[in-house]
Scaffold this motif. Structure first.
Motif, short mmCIF file in Angstrom:
data_model
loop_
_atom_site.label_atom_id
_atom_site.label_comp_id
_atom_site.label_asym_id
_atom_site.label_seq_id
_atom_site.Cartn_x
_atom_site.Cartn_y
_atom_site.Cartn_z
N VAL A 1 27.43 29.50 57.26
CA VAL A 1 26.83 28.37 56.54
C VAL A 1 27.65 27.09 56.74
CG1 VAL A 1 25.67 29.81 54.84
CG2 VAL A 1 28.00 29.03 54.39
N LEU B 1 25.74 23.78 57.14
CA LEU B 1 24.89 23.29 56.05
C LEU B 1 25.65 22.25 55.22
CD1 LEU B 1 23.12 26.48 54.63
CD2 LEU B 1 22.20 24.73 56.13
N LEU C 1 18.75 26.63 54.58
CA LEU C 1 18.60 27.54 55.70
C LEU C 1 17.82 28.75 55.19
CD1 LEU C 1 19.54 28.53 58.58
CD2 LEU C 1 21.52 29.50 57.43
N ILE D 1 18.99 29.85 51.52
CA ILE D 1 20.38 29.47 51.27
C ILE D 1 20.39 27.95 51.22
CG2 ILE D 1 22.75 29.55 52.10
CD1 ILE D 1 21.98 32.08 53.69
N ASN E 1 22.67 24.39 50.12
CA ASN E 1 23.86 23.66 49.68
C ASN E 1 23.34 22.47 48.89
OD1 ASN E 1 26.28 22.38 49.32
ND2 ASN E 1 26.81 22.28 51.48
N TRP F 1 26.15 26.03 45.85
CA TRP F 1 25.48 27.04 46.69
C TRP F 1 24.53 27.88 45.86
CZ3 TRP F 1 25.57 26.75 51.73
CH2 TRP F 1 26.62 26.08 52.35
#
Length: 187
Positions: free
Chosen positions: A54, A57, A63, A74, A76, A123
């Motif tokens: 990650v 990101l 993502l 996922i 951020n 996150w």
């Protein structure tokens, strides 16, 4: 012979016992291939967990990865998205449970309980399947800036909590852990 006298075992008793034990072992041996074939395939076990980098990101990016045949979002989140999620009163939530496989079942759906935890509040990882009929919601959409399922109008906030529409539960959070600053293991 009196009823309270102990009887000596005979050869016939031994043969009955031996035959019964041999039959039980035979049944178990015959059943084992059927039981063994129910174990998961090696390819299934390999997909039990995935590691995702990650590092690319940046704040505000998302993502989607595939894990066990389902999409996992996922994200951020930006500081504004985290603050917006923290500001939501628990009474305003349709589903008050966190639905986070990393926590106890009775955790409240606070933003912290839905995020990656203390120090990683930005996150969030969720199984990207709408809890109404199993559609895949669109990211950064809907009335609350989180996810929106266009099929029947379910709106999720930036913490993946159901806020409006027919979906009965928050988006589920799979078991995961950050194994480094840039890699997360899902599963």
């Amino acid at each position: 012979m009196a009823m309270d006298e102990a009887r000596e075992p005979t050869r016939r008793d031994f043969l009955y016992l031996s035959t019964g034990m041999a039959g039980a072992v035979g049944v178990a041996a015959a059943a084992w291939p059927f039981i063994d074939q129910m174990r998961p395939d090696a390819s299934t076990l390999a997909a039990a967990s995935i590691e995702v980098d990650v590092s690319s990101l940046t704040e505000g990016m998302s993502l989607t990865v595939k894990w066990r045949g389902r999409p996992v979002f996922i994200r951020n989140r930006t500081a504004e998205e985290v603050e917006a999620a923290r500001a939501v009163a628990m009474a305003d939530l349709k589903d008050p449970e966190a639905r986070n496989a990393n926590l106890a079942d009775d955790q409240a759906a606070t933003d912290l309980a839905r995020s990656a935890g203390e120090g990683r509040e930005n996150w969030i990882l969720m199984i990207g399947v709408c809890t109404h009929l199993g559609c895949v919601p669109l990211g950064q959409a809907g009335d609350f800036g989180g996810w929106f399922c266009p099929c029947h109008g379910s709106h999720y906030d930036t913490a993946g909590r159901i806020r409006k529409g027919p979906a009965p539960e928050n988006l589920a959070i799979p078991r995961y852990e950050f194994i480094s600053e840039a890699v997360v293991r899902v599963g």
